[in-house]
Design an enzyme around this catalytic site. Structure first.
Site, PDB file in Angstrom:
ATOM      1  CD  GLU A 213     -13.799   7.323  -4.544  1.00 57.01           C
ATOM      2  OE1 GLU A 213     -12.872   8.118  -4.276  1.00 57.01           O
ATOM      3  OE2 GLU A 213     -13.805   6.632  -5.567  1.00 57.01           O
TER       4      GLU A 213
ATOM      5  CG  ASP B 193      -1.779   7.594   0.336  1.00 58.54           C
ATOM      6  OD1 ASP B 193      -0.870   8.420   0.193  1.00 58.54           O
ATOM      7  OD2 ASP B 193      -2.616   7.323  -0.552  1.00 58.54           O
TER       8      ASP B 193
ATOM      9  CD  GLU C 108      -4.079   9.609   3.725  1.00 57.72           C
ATOM     10  OE1 GLU C 108      -4.436  10.725   3.342  1.00 57.72           O
ATOM     11  OE2 GLU C 108      -4.406   8.560   3.139  1.00 57.72           O
TER      12      GLU C 108
ATOM     13  N   GLY D  30     -10.142   6.985  -0.909  1.00 62.50           N
ATOM     14  CA  GLY D  30     -10.311   7.671  -2.191  1.00 62.50           C
ATOM     15  C   GLY D  30     -10.680   9.125  -1.976  1.00 62.50           C
ATOM     16  N   GLY D  31      -9.933  10.013  -2.620  1.00 65.48           N
ATOM     17  CA  GLY D  31     -10.142  11.440  -2.411  1.00 65.48           C
ATOM     18  C   GLY D  31     -11.505  11.928  -2.867  1.00 65.48           C
TER      19      GLY D  31
ATOM     20  CG  ASP E 268      -1.589   1.281   1.508  1.00 63.21           C
ATOM     21  OD1 ASP E 268      -2.235   1.772   0.571  1.00 63.21           O
ATOM     22  OD2 ASP E 268      -1.507   1.813   2.645  1.00 63.21           O
TER      23      ASP E 268
ATOM     24  CG  ASP F 167      -1.907   2.654   6.422  1.00 63.73           C
ATOM     25  OD1 ASP F 167      -2.245   2.270   5.290  1.00 63.73           O
ATOM     26  OD2 ASP F 167      -2.343   3.703   6.942  1.00 63.73           O
TER      27      ASP F 167
ATOM     28  CE  LYS G 246      -5.384  14.960  -2.270  1.00 64.83           C
ATOM     29  NZ  LYS G 246      -5.052  13.580  -2.611  1.00 64.83           N
TER      30      LYS G 246
ATOM     31  CB  THR H 271      -3.347   7.652  -3.541  1.00 65.70           C
ATOM     32  OG1 THR H 271      -3.369   9.078  -3.597  1.00 65.70           O
ATOM     33  CG2 THR H 271      -2.024   7.167  -4.076  1.00 65.70           C
TER      34      THR H 271
END
Ligand code: XBP
Ligand code: MG
Length: 249
Positions: free
Chosen positions: A55, A11, A18, A52-53, A9, A183, A85, A124
Site C-alpha cells: 500500500e 514495527d 522502520e 502496509g508495504g 504491534d 506505537d 523487499k 507487516t
C-alpha cells in the site's frame, strides 16, 4: 474486567524496524528492479502514514510516478517489488541485528510468568514477524504467542480495526479483557476501533502524532516518564503487568 491478553504491534513497538530495516529493504528492492527511487529517512516518515508495504509503494506512485500506475496490472508489479523487499528485510535481520525496544523483553517475561496470553496484531508480513521474534527472543519465541495476526490475512490494514478484530476472534476473548500496545496513530485507531484499550509507546517517527484516546502514552515500556501517581495508573515508572492489569479495569 481482568486482563486476559496483551496484543502487541510489531514495527515501532517491539523494535525500531522502520528506518534501518524496512526503509533500507524497500530501497534495495527498488535497486533490484532498476528503479532510481530512494526513500530517505524524512520521506519515509511521511510515507509511514500509509500502513502496509504494498500500500505504501502504491501511495508513493500515486504521488511521484502516477504514470506507472497506468500499466496493465500495476498491483501485480508492486507485489513483485514487495516480495523482493521482504527478501531483503529478512536478510537484513540476519546481518544487522535489530534490538527490541527497552522493556519489551521484560514485559514479555512477566506476562509469560503470570500466564497472561500474548498475541500479535501487525500490518507487516508474517515471515517478518517470525524472523524478528526468533532473532531477538530465540527460536521458540513465536510459540509464546497464542495468535499472530499479520499482513494480508485481513483485507483492510490499520487504521482499520480488522486485524485486531481477527486476533480477538482467534483468541476468543472480548476486547475489554485485552490491552494493545502500539506505537502509532494508525495502530491506536485500529485497536481502539476494535474496542481495545491501548498503551502507546512513541518513537522518533510517531512522537508528534495524535494519541487522543490512548489509555496511556509513554516514551517506552521501561520509562513511563511518570515519577508519581496519575489519575489512571498506580505509581510505576515502567509499564509492567500490574499497570496493564490496572488499565484493563
Ligand atoms: C507496519 C507497517 C508495515 C511495515 C512494512 O505498521 O506499516 O508496512 O512498515 O511491512 P504497524 P511490510 O506497525 O502499524 O503494523 O512491507 O511487510 O508490509
Ligand atoms: Mg507500529
Amino acid at each position: 474486567m481482568t486482563l486476559s491478553a496483551v496484543i502487541f504491534d510489531v514495527d515501532g513497538t517491539l523494535a525500531e524496524t522502520e528506518r534501518d530495516g524496512h526503509r533500507v529493504a524497500f530501497n534495495l528492492a527498488f535497486k533490484e528492479f532498476s528503479l532510481t527511487w530512494q526513500w530517505d529517512p524524512a520521506l519515509y516518515g511521511q510515507l509511514l502514514q500509509i500502513a502496509g508495504g504494498k500500500e505504501r509503494i502504491h501511495f508513493y506512485l500515486e504521488n511521484h510516478a502516477p504514470d506507472l500506475l497506468k500499466q496493465e496490472n500495476p498491483d501485480k508489479w508492486i507485489t513483485k517489488i514487495h516480495q523482493a523487499k521482504t527478501k531483503h528485510f529478512l536478510a537484513l535481520l540476519k546481518t544487522r541485528k535489530i534490538l527490541l525496544r527497552p522493556g519489551v523483553e521484560r514485559l514479555i517475561d512477566q506476562l509469560r510468568a503470570k500466564r497472561i496470553k500474548m498475541a500479535i496484531a501487525t500490518t507487516t508480513t508474517y515471515e517478518n514477524v517470525i524472523a524478528l521474534l526468533e532473532s531477538t527472543l530465540g527460536k521458540e519465541a513465536p510459540e509464546w504467542f497464542d495468535v499472530i495476526g499479520a499482513g494480508d490475512i485481513v483485507l483492510r490494514k490499520k487504521p482499520a480495526p480488522d486485524i485486531y478484530l481477527w486476533v480477538l476472534q482467534k483468541l476468543a476473548l472480548p476486547a475489554e479483557s485485552c490491552i494493545a500496545i502500539e506505537d502509532s496513530e494508525n495502530g491506536l485507531q485500529a485497536a481502539t476501533a476494535a474496542g481495545i484499550r491501548t498503551v502507546v509507546t512513541v518513537n522518533g517517527y510517531t512522537c508528534q502524532q495524535d494519541f487522543n484516546g490512548a489509555a496511556i502514552v509513554v516514551p517506552d515500556l521501561e520509562n513511563t516518564g511518570l515519577p508519581a501517581q496519575t489519575k489512571n495508573t498506580p505509581i510505576r515508572n515502567v509499564i509492567d503487568v500490574d499497570v496493564l492489569m490496572h488499565l484493563a479495569i
